[in-house]
Design a protein around this motif. Sequence first.
Motif, PDB file in Angstrom:
ATOM      1  N   ASN A 196       0.845  -1.193   0.000  1.00 54.93           N
ATOM      2  CA  ASN A 196       0.000   0.000   0.000  1.00 54.93           C
ATOM      3  C   ASN A 196       0.882   1.247   0.000  1.00 54.93           C
ATOM      4  O   ASN A 196       2.105   1.145  -0.074  1.00 54.93           O
ATOM      5  CB  ASN A 196      -1.005  -0.021   1.176  1.00 54.93           C
ATOM      6  CG  ASN A 196      -0.337   0.093   2.523  1.00 54.93           C
ATOM      7  OD1 ASN A 196       0.840   0.442   2.625  1.00 54.93           O
ATOM      8  ND2 ASN A 196      -1.082  -0.202   3.569  1.00 54.93           N
ATOM      9  N   GLN A 202       0.333  -5.803   1.298  1.00 54.88           N
ATOM     10  CA  GLN A 202      -1.132  -5.897   1.294  1.00 54.88           C
ATOM     11  C   GLN A 202      -1.556  -7.352   1.347  1.00 54.88           C
ATOM     12  O   GLN A 202      -1.064  -8.186   0.573  1.00 54.88           O
ATOM     13  CB  GLN A 202      -1.707  -5.282   0.013  1.00 54.88           C
ATOM     14  CG  GLN A 202      -1.639  -3.756  -0.013  1.00 54.88           C
ATOM     15  CD  GLN A 202      -2.233  -3.211  -1.298  1.00 54.88           C
ATOM     16  OE1 GLN A 202      -1.799  -3.564  -2.388  1.00 54.88           O
ATOM     17  NE2 GLN A 202      -3.225  -2.354  -1.169  1.00 54.88           N
ATOM     18  N   ASP A 250      -7.166  -7.337   2.166  1.00 57.29           N
ATOM     19  CA  ASP A 250      -7.106  -5.859   2.125  1.00 57.29           C
ATOM     20  C   ASP A 250      -7.579  -5.387   0.759  1.00 57.29           C
ATOM     21  O   ASP A 250      -8.392  -4.470   0.639  1.00 57.29           O
ATOM     22  CB  ASP A 250      -5.647  -5.353   2.247  1.00 57.29           C
ATOM     23  CG  ASP A 250      -5.084  -5.406   3.642  1.00 57.29           C
ATOM     24  OD1 ASP A 250      -5.832  -5.184   4.597  1.00 57.29           O
ATOM     25  OD2 ASP A 250      -3.862  -5.655   3.769  1.00 57.29           O
ATOM     26  N   SER A 282     -11.368  -6.302   0.032  1.00 56.17           N
ATOM     27  CA  SER A 282     -12.304  -5.447   0.788  1.00 56.17           C
ATOM     28  C   SER A 282     -12.310  -4.030   0.232  1.00 56.17           C
ATOM     29  O   SER A 282     -13.366  -3.388   0.144  1.00 56.17           O
ATOM     30  CB  SER A 282     -11.930  -5.392   2.275  1.00 56.17           C
ATOM     31  OG  SER A 282     -11.771  -6.675   2.786  1.00 56.17           O
ATOM     32  N   ASP A 283     -11.118  -3.547  -0.147  1.00 58.66           N
ATOM     33  CA  ASP A 283     -11.027  -2.195  -0.711  1.00 58.66           C
ATOM     34  C   ASP A 283     -11.816  -2.111  -2.014  1.00 58.66           C
ATOM     35  O   ASP A 283     -12.626  -1.198  -2.214  1.00 58.66           O
ATOM     36  CB  ASP A 283      -9.547  -1.849  -0.952  1.00 58.66           C
ATOM     37  CG  ASP A 283      -9.384  -0.443  -1.486  1.00 58.66           C
ATOM     38  OD1 ASP A 283      -9.915   0.488  -0.851  1.00 58.66           O
ATOM     39  OD2 ASP A 283      -8.748  -0.280  -2.548  1.00 58.66           O
ATOM     40  N   GLU A 329      -5.865   1.786   1.390  1.00 60.41           N
ATOM     41  CA  GLU A 329      -5.272   0.981   0.320  1.00 60.41           C
ATOM     42  C   GLU A 329      -5.112   1.751  -0.993  1.00 60.41           C
ATOM     43  O   GLU A 329      -4.693   1.172  -1.993  1.00 60.41           O
ATOM     44  CB  GLU A 329      -6.105  -0.283   0.090  1.00 60.41           C
ATOM     45  CG  GLU A 329      -6.320  -1.131   1.342  1.00 60.41           C
ATOM     46  CD  GLU A 329      -5.014  -1.521   2.046  1.00 60.41           C
ATOM     47  OE1 GLU A 329      -3.973  -1.654   1.368  1.00 60.41           O
ATOM     48  OE2 GLU A 329      -5.041  -1.652   3.290  1.00 60.41           O
ATOM     49  N   ASP A 382     -10.493   2.290   6.424  1.00 62.11           N
ATOM     50  CA  ASP A 382      -9.473   1.246   6.438  1.00 62.11           C
ATOM     51  C   ASP A 382     -10.262  -0.038   6.201  1.00 62.11           C
ATOM     52  O   ASP A 382     -10.924  -0.551   7.117  1.00 62.11           O
ATOM     53  CB  ASP A 382      -8.736   1.215   7.784  1.00 62.11           C
ATOM     54  CG  ASP A 382      -7.633   0.158   7.776  1.00 62.11           C
ATOM     55  OD1 ASP A 382      -7.597  -0.650   6.823  1.00 62.11           O
ATOM     56  OD2 ASP A 382      -6.834   0.139   8.721  1.00 62.11           O
ATOM     57  N   LEU A 429      -9.668  -3.167   5.876  1.00 58.09           N
ATOM     58  CA  LEU A 429      -9.393  -4.339   6.716  1.00 58.09           C
ATOM     59  C   LEU A 429      -8.239  -3.981   7.649  1.00 58.09           C
ATOM     60  O   LEU A 429      -7.081  -3.978   7.217  1.00 58.09           O
ATOM     61  CB  LEU A 429      -9.042  -5.525   5.813  1.00 58.09           C
ATOM     62  CG  LEU A 429      -9.510  -6.918   6.261  1.00 58.09           C
ATOM     63  CD1 LEU A 429      -8.734  -7.405   7.458  1.00 58.09           C
ATOM     64  CD2 LEU A 429     -11.015  -6.981   6.539  1.00 58.09           C
ATOM     65  N   ASP A 430      -8.565  -3.612   8.868  1.00 60.44           N
ATOM     66  CA  ASP A 430      -7.533  -3.209   9.828  1.00 60.44           C
ATOM     67  C   ASP A 430      -7.073  -4.420  10.643  1.00 60.44           C
ATOM     68  O   ASP A 430      -7.900  -5.188  11.133  1.00 60.44           O
ATOM     69  CB  ASP A 430      -8.102  -2.146  10.780  1.00 60.44           C
ATOM     70  CG  ASP A 430      -7.061  -1.690  11.776  1.00 60.44           C
ATOM     71  OD1 ASP A 430      -6.022  -1.158  11.347  1.00 60.44           O
ATOM     72  OD2 ASP A 430      -7.270  -1.898  12.991  1.00 60.44           O
ATOM     73  N   SER A 433      -4.488  -6.545   9.352  1.00 56.66           N
ATOM     74  CA  SER A 433      -4.396  -7.609   8.336  1.00 56.66           C
ATOM     75  C   SER A 433      -3.352  -8.684   8.622  1.00 56.66           C
ATOM     76  O   SER A 433      -3.482  -9.790   8.097  1.00 56.66           O
ATOM     77  CB  SER A 433      -4.205  -7.031   6.935  1.00 56.66           C
ATOM     78  OG  SER A 433      -3.684  -5.767   6.940  1.00 56.66           O
ATOM     79  N   THR A 470     -13.252  -3.480   9.934  1.00 58.06           N
ATOM     80  CA  THR A 470     -13.322  -2.438   8.901  1.00 58.06           C
ATOM     81  C   THR A 470     -13.660  -1.119   9.593  1.00 58.06           C
ATOM     82  O   THR A 470     -14.639  -1.060  10.348  1.00 58.06           O
ATOM     83  CB  THR A 470     -14.450  -2.764   7.893  1.00 58.06           C
ATOM     84  OG1 THR A 470     -14.157  -4.000   7.248  1.00 58.06           O
ATOM     85  CG2 THR A 470     -14.607  -1.666   6.851  1.00 58.06           C
TER      86      THR A 470
END
Length: 298
Positions: free
Chosen positions: A46, A52, A56, A59-60, A80, A99, A101-102, A104, A115
């Motif tokens: 990222n 990543q 991540d 989900s982004d 991301e 964020d 997926l915090d 990860s 999230t």
Amino acid sequence: MTTLKEYLDSAGCEPMLSDLIILIAAQAAPIREAFIDNQSYAGTENTSGERQAALDVWSDEHLTKVIEESGLVKELASEEKSDVVTFPGAKGNYAVVMDPLDGSSLIQVNLCVGTIIGIYDNGKALSRGDELRAAMYMLYGPMTVLTISVGKGVYTFAMDKSGEYRMLEGPVKMPEGKIYGSGGLNKDWTATHREFIESIEAEGGKLRYSGSFVADFHQILKYGGIYCYPATIDNEIGKLRLVFEANPIGFLAKQAGGAISDGKNNLLEISPEKSNHKTPIYVGSEGLIKRLESICGR
Ligand code: AFP
């Protein structure tokens, strides 16, 4: 039990905001579903130069698509993505920071991650934390839990089998407590950070640090204490990000009676310089933040 929709109506949320919150909160189900096929690292980095995870990236991309298609959001900033994304055709004037997926590094060991979402109603993603209209996080633990504030206290909900969120608790008040956790290698801590941590330990503070900010904060919200990712002697800007991590969580902490600081300043009053603006973070019980600021201010 009160549903999320019933709560948002009773809290006087405007219909567009309510729709946006419900839409984003519902994405916890597909994100949870995606864990099984996205256990590896993606092979990319990222904007902060961190590896990543496949989840991540998934989900982004998923949240970005849903948020764009809602037509409610003008700007989106994500941990991301390198830049703020604009959606010029949007009919709503919201901006979302996230964020996706915090935590990860915990995906592959099946520990709690989440999230984090912040929503502004001024159309600008790079705004101060105290300008947030709403903040929330979805936590993927034994239950899928949503913690939310629309500026009228903090409420928690759990998702049931049908995908409906049902209220667990609220308004949540963060007590003064003794749980603490700190990022940064102990050998690199500054003298002030060390003094602060030692003062908590001297009072019988209990160490709890998982590697997932959102999960660690959730525990502090319930039991009281402090999460720290400090400036260190080799890195004075810290690791966490003001826009996607500090501001939404700080907003929730404040709404629960807690506070957030970089050691000297209330982070909610700082204007972000850029999307991935980094900052030292201390978030938790008000008394501990006051103690920290008095140690750092000497
Ligand atoms: P991401 O998973 O979104 O990159 O965030 C991880 C994180 O910013 C935060 O959730 C953790 O508390 C912290 O990093 C853990 O960092 P260390 O591994 O350096 O302790």
